[in-house]
Design a protein around this motif. Structure first.
Motif, PDB file in Angstrom:
ATOM      1  N   SER A  55       8.190  -0.420   1.671  1.00 30.52           N
ATOM      2  CA  SER A  55       8.339  -0.906   2.757  1.00 30.52           C
ATOM      3  C   SER A  55       6.828  -1.212   3.486  1.00 30.52           C
ATOM      4  N   LEU A  56       6.784  -2.421   3.839  1.00 36.74           N
ATOM      5  CA  LEU A  56       5.721  -2.808   4.756  1.00 36.74           C
ATOM      6  C   LEU A  56       5.714  -2.336   6.127  1.00 36.74           C
ATOM      7  N   LEU A  57       4.668  -1.840   6.734  1.00 36.38           N
ATOM      8  CA  LEU A  57       4.636  -1.260   7.990  1.00 36.38           C
ATOM      9  C   LEU A  57       3.927  -2.055   9.021  1.00 36.38           C
ATOM     10  N   PRO A  58       4.204  -2.171  10.398  1.00 32.17           N
ATOM     11  CA  PRO A  58       3.661  -2.775  11.219  1.00 32.17           C
ATOM     12  C   PRO A  58       1.973  -2.911  11.157  1.00 32.17           C
ATOM     13  N   ASP A  59       1.370  -1.812  10.721  1.00 28.81           N
ATOM     14  CA  ASP A  59      -0.056  -1.856  10.635  1.00 28.81           C
ATOM     15  C   ASP A  59      -0.606  -2.479   9.259  1.00 28.81           C
ATOM     16  N   GLY A  60       0.352  -3.315   8.649  1.00 25.19           N
ATOM     17  CA  GLY A  60      -0.155  -3.839   7.349  1.00 25.19           C
ATOM     18  C   GLY A  60      -0.131  -2.717   5.989  1.00 25.19           C
ATOM     19  N   LYS A  61       0.124  -1.551   6.433  1.00 28.85           N
ATOM     20  CA  LYS A  61       0.137  -0.743   5.167  1.00 28.85           C
ATOM     21  C   LYS A  61       1.224  -0.376   4.548  1.00 28.85           C
ATOM     22  N   VAL A  62       1.668   0.113   3.396  1.00 29.81           N
ATOM     23  CA  VAL A  62       2.725   0.078   2.669  1.00 29.81           C
ATOM     24  C   VAL A  62       3.199   1.627   2.333  1.00 29.81           C
ATOM     25  N   ILE A  63       4.420   1.904   2.690  1.00 31.04           N
ATOM     26  CA  ILE A  63       4.951   3.239   2.601  1.00 31.04           C
ATOM     27  C   ILE A  63       5.811   3.306   1.275  1.00 31.04           C
ATOM     28  N   MET A  64       5.827   4.137   0.459  1.00 33.87           N
ATOM     29  CA  MET A  64       6.839   4.279  -0.776  1.00 33.87           C
ATOM     30  C   MET A  64       7.020   5.648  -1.145  1.00 33.87           C
ATOM     31  N   TRP A  65       8.411   5.764  -1.820  1.00 30.70           N
ATOM     32  CA  TRP A  65       8.698   7.100  -2.400  1.00 30.70           C
ATOM     33  C   TRP A  65       9.086   6.915  -3.755  1.00 30.70           C
ATOM     34  N   PRO A  66       8.943   7.840  -4.750  1.00 35.34           N
ATOM     35  CA  PRO A  66       9.766   7.623  -6.118  1.00 35.34           C
ATOM     36  C   PRO A  66      11.227   7.986  -6.031  1.00 35.34           C
ATOM     37  N   SER A  67      11.536   8.019  -7.416  1.00 35.79           N
ATOM     38  CA  SER A  67      12.777   8.512  -7.911  1.00 35.79           C
ATOM     39  C   SER A  67      12.885   9.968  -8.059  1.00 35.79           C
ATOM     40  N   PRO A  73       6.769  10.904   0.022  1.00 33.82           N
ATOM     41  CA  PRO A  73       6.300   9.502   0.194  1.00 33.82           C
ATOM     42  C   PRO A  73       4.647   9.559   0.384  1.00 33.82           C
ATOM     43  N   TYR A  74       4.205   8.283  -0.006  1.00 33.58           N
ATOM     44  CA  TYR A  74       2.965   7.962   0.081  1.00 33.58           C
ATOM     45  C   TYR A  74       2.479   6.618   0.683  1.00 33.58           C
ATOM     46  N   ILE A  75       1.412   6.549   1.507  1.00 38.22           N
ATOM     47  CA  ILE A  75       1.127   5.225   2.190  1.00 38.22           C
ATOM     48  C   ILE A  75      -0.231   4.721   1.475  1.00 38.22           C
ATOM     49  N   TRP A  76      -0.146   3.458   1.297  1.00 37.42           N
ATOM     50  CA  TRP A  76      -1.224   2.784   0.520  1.00 37.42           C
ATOM     51  C   TRP A  76      -1.573   1.696   1.387  1.00 37.42           C
ATOM     52  N   ASN A  77      -3.033   1.448   1.387  1.00 36.97           N
ATOM     53  CA  ASN A  77      -3.683   0.441   2.280  1.00 36.97           C
ATOM     54  C   ASN A  77      -4.063  -0.652   1.440  1.00 36.97           C
ATOM     55  N   PRO A  78      -3.437  -1.836   1.511  1.00 36.47           N
ATOM     56  CA  PRO A  78      -3.901  -2.920   0.506  1.00 36.47           C
ATOM     57  C   PRO A  78      -5.232  -3.295   0.816  1.00 36.47           C
ATOM     58  N   LYS A  79      -5.762  -3.125   1.978  1.00 25.93           N
ATOM     59  CA  LYS A  79      -7.121  -3.610   2.411  1.00 25.93           C
ATOM     60  C   LYS A  79      -8.174  -2.962   1.688  1.00 25.93           C
ATOM     61  N   ASN A  80      -8.207  -1.482   1.401  1.00 27.43           N
ATOM     62  CA  ASN A  80      -9.005  -0.954   0.835  1.00 27.43           C
ATOM     63  C   ASN A  80      -8.558  -0.117  -0.433  1.00 27.43           C
TER      64      ASN A  80
END
Ligand SMILES: [Cu+2]
Length: 526
Positions: A55-67, A73-80
């Motif tokens: 899911s995209l979060l309001p700060d532009g980062k992305v939260i994800m979790w696996p099967s 859960p992890y949070i990825w920052n597309p900017k860096n």
């Protein structure tokens, strides 16, 4: 002395000309594909996590979790490009439904006991504090439910398998004011797993698929389902679907019967008409199941990944992968072939997610090593992009707001796309709205800014965070400014409230004998 007659000279001349033409043609056809025409894929990069729920979060980062062990859960920052672990929910989030709420918190319903049995737990993730708050349990377990945000900010949860592995036939609405569930006992019907739900406002929700007929769900009172509206294809298990503008839905691919290979057909329905019915749209070049469909700021629907499903009896067929990227233009009802991905199979448990900069994150896949790649569509290679230089952080319904941009004379559209929340080939969060706007000019007739309108009808834009794109007359979008629409604030349940709820303890996840790829276990999804 050897001489040529006139006809020999002409023949030789023609042959030389042909050779030159052929050489030129070969050169053209072997030149690198033009990214301004077909877009461009990044290299594949590895990740510490399989992004099955994303899911995209309001700060532009992305939260994800696996099967499997989904409480990672992890949070990825597309900017860096940084990826970090974030807080755990306390139970297995695999196979849950998810969508962002009116204030940007992430609502997560259901979870995984073992295939195909679901948890009755639900939680809210706060992207600012990174805290998970468990809310009251649902009526029964939900494994593969869909979360749909409603026009008033409440959260609808539909379908999912119970603790015993049968479909939970009762939809429920989470009331964000009272922190309690409203159970729609009048809408008792076993529908598809991860159903394709779209809120239209006014208590009206549409279920577009995937398996069997589509229907309207009336969420007022005890709730009720309308009579069925049959799809042209009959059924689209493991397909995908988008509402590409308000009330207009496109269903894509899937399998028309259990065990059948994928279809390349697509069909649309216009829910704004008095008696809606499905009509075939143009077909994709490739048949696909487990593909992903993403709304883009140029108004097209991007389709990535999936499988042709040719291997008999295989639920997630990696032997017939689809790498071709295609997008559908709703105005011309045409599909266009774009650059193929890197050749990594993205089937069951893969995702695609629009990022605020206009690129698309493509990742996951149960039979794929943990990795991601990013697709840059042609619009990123078609000249200078407009830029939003000023826009508010939040806007209200029925109000207009000021936007300043570069390329003021070329701005042709303002479009908003709601933050996406995707899993299992369906994005439960994305919404697309083209906004009306006026140009504001000074005395010399120079455009100084734009007045952009938010519709007064909340059904068009459920409250929450949207990406605002300014788009020029070549259909090239700016990077998005993320804006809050509507003034919804979600108050989390109090400790006293939660202590009064008898929450059931959640058993620890046991990965042994968890048949993730069991064909039969996926019943109403496959
Ligand atoms: Cu799954």
């Amino acid at each position: 002395m050897f001489t040529f007659d006139r006809s020999t000279v002409l023949l030789l001349g023609a042959l030389i000309l042909l050779a030159i033409l052929a050489a030129t043609f070969i050169q053209i056809t072997t030149a690198a594909p033009d990214p301004a025409v077909v877009g461009k894929w990044s290299k594949v990069k590895s990740w510490p996590v399989k992004s099955v729920h994303t899911s995209l979060l309001p700060d532009g980062k992305v939260i994800m979790w696996p099967s499997n062990a989904g409480d990672n859960p992890y949070i990825w920052n597309p900017k860096n490009d940084e990826i970090r672990r974030t807080d755990k929910a306390g139970y297995n989030l695999f196979c849950a439904g998810l969508s962002t709420m009116g204030d940007g918190k992430l609502f997560v319903a259901g979870g995984h006991i073992v295939t195909p049995k679901g948890l009755k737990a639900a939680s809210i993730f706060d992207p600012v504090t990174k805290d998970w708050t468990r809310i009251p349990d649902m009526n029964a377990g939900r494994w593969y439910p869909t979360v749909t945000q409603l026009a008033n900010g409440d959260m609808l949860v539909t379908s999912g398998n119970t603790e015993t592995g049968v479909v939970n036939p009762i939809p429920q609405v989470y009331d964000i004011q009272s922190n309690s569930w409203r159970t729609l006992t009048g809408a008792n019907l076993a529908v598809s797993l991860y159903p394709w739900m779209y809120d239209l406002g006014g208590g009206r929700v549409f279920m577009a698929g995937s398996r069997g007929a589509s229907r309207f769900l009336d969420i007022s009172g005890k709730g009720s389902w309308s009579s069925p509206i049959e799809m042209k294809s009959g059924s689209r298990g493991s397909g995908t679907s988008v509402m590409y503008e308000y009330g207009k839905v496109l269903n894509i691919g899937g399998r028309t019967a259990s065990g059948a290979p994928s279809t390349n057909t697509a069909e649309t329905i216009n829910l704004n008409s008095a008696s809606p019915s499905w009509k075939y749209a143009a077909s994709m070049k490739e048949p696909r199941q487990h593909a992903n469909a993403t709304l883009l700021p140029n108004g097209t629907v991007l389709v990535t990944g999936g499988s042709k499903g040719l291997k008999q009896g295989e639920f997630d067929d990696e032997t017939s992968p689809v790498f071709l990227t295609e997008w559908w233009n709703p105005n011309s009802n045409t599909w266009k072939s774009l650059a193929p991905s890197n050749g990594v199979y993205r089937g069951y448990h893969s995702i695609a997610l629009l990022l605020p900069d206009g690129r698309i994150l493509v990742a996951g896949g149960e039979k794929t090593a943990n990795s991601y790649e990013i697709y840059s569509p042609p619009y990123l290679f078609q000249g200078t992009r407009p830029e939003i230089t000023s826009a508010p952080d939040k806007v209200g319904y029925g109000k207009s707001f000021d936007v300043k941009t570069t390329q003021k004379n070329k701005i042709a559209y303002f479009r908003m796309i709601r933050l996406g929340s995707v899993t299992h080939s369906f994005n439960q969060g994305q919404r697309y709205e083209e906004l009306r706007f006026k140009k504001v000019k000074d005395k010399k007739g120079t455009i100084t800014k734009f007045k952009v309108d938010i519709p007064s009808d909340r059904g068009h834009m459920p409250p929450g965070y949207y990406m605002l794109f300014a788009v020029n007359n070549k259909n090239v979008p700016s990077e998005a400014k993320i804006i809050k629409v509507g003034g919804v604030e979600v108050t989390l349940p109090t400790t006293a409230k939660m202590q009064s709820e008898a929450l059931e303890p959640i058993p620890a996840y046991n990965s042994k004998e968890d048949p993730i790829h069991d064909h039969a276990a996926h019943g109403n999804f496959e």
